[in-house]
Design an enzyme around this catalytic site. Sequence first.
Site, PDB file in Angstrom:
ATOM      1  N   LYS A 129      82.238 -14.095  47.907  1.00 58.68           N
ATOM      2  CA  LYS A 129      83.121 -15.081  47.301  1.00 58.68           C
ATOM      3  C   LYS A 129      84.343 -15.320  48.189  1.00 58.68           C
ATOM      4  O   LYS A 129      84.668 -16.462  48.534  1.00 58.68           O
ATOM      5  CB  LYS A 129      83.554 -14.619  45.905  1.00 58.68           C
ATOM      6  N   ASP A 148      82.363 -17.948  42.095  1.00 64.55           N
ATOM      7  CA  ASP A 148      83.272 -17.105  41.343  1.00 64.55           C
ATOM      8  C   ASP A 148      82.839 -17.161  39.883  1.00 64.55           C
ATOM      9  O   ASP A 148      81.769 -17.681  39.572  1.00 64.55           O
ATOM     10  CB  ASP A 148      84.730 -17.567  41.523  1.00 64.55           C
TER      11      ASP A 148
END
Length: 219
Positions: A129, A148
């Site tokens: 991420k 996310d």
Amino acid sequence: MTRKTLSKSSKKQRALEILSLLHHLYPDATCSLDYQTPVQLLVATILSAQCTDERVNKVTPHLFGRFPDAESLANANILELEELVRSTGFYRNKAKNIKAACGMIVNDFNSIVPNKMAELLKLPGVARKTANVVLAHAYGINAGVTVDTHVKRLSQRLGLTKNTEPVKIEQDLMKLLPQPEWENWSIRLIYHGRAVCKARSPGCDMCKIADLCKQNLSI
DNA sequence: CTCCCGATAT
DNA sequence: ATATCAGGAG
């Protein structure tokens, strides 16, 4: 377009239609973290783990005022660093990771934040991420799709992935979307997830893309 | 799977 | 008062 037509159209087509609507809903969507340099973006993104960007933006002015670059962060007093990032949660881990990551950037990467996924993943506190955010926004490189919690939740609710692990969701989305749109997708799903399709309540009555959502498609 | 942790919504 | 939010490491 009717629901029947929509249900028959491919997932790819539906993903593109969703993206098009989101583009008009959030035309100016960008990374919502405040930063001046790639190092600052990396640090802000490490801090954003399990924490809202809004809160991160409250600590980074003080943090970067005190320690503006990789060198100063690498040499920072750990207790002072912890205190500066405290309100973002998991502050001991984050302070340790930021200091160590900046040390690696100084010593192993000539004080430049790496622009390769494999290199970024070597940094403590950095997984896909964070790496995807840095690559996309510091370097304009679409190496993957930033997944996310918002991207994960919305992609699932929209019926674009059945997977639960972020890495698999990322693979699904990469197959569904043209590479140039990868970060556009993430950014706008994050905006929509914060504003409408929230974790606690999906806000379907307010949702402008409800017609394209899984629950409204007749299968 | 568990641990790391403060902030905020309910 | 407590549930929920929001990624990474071991």
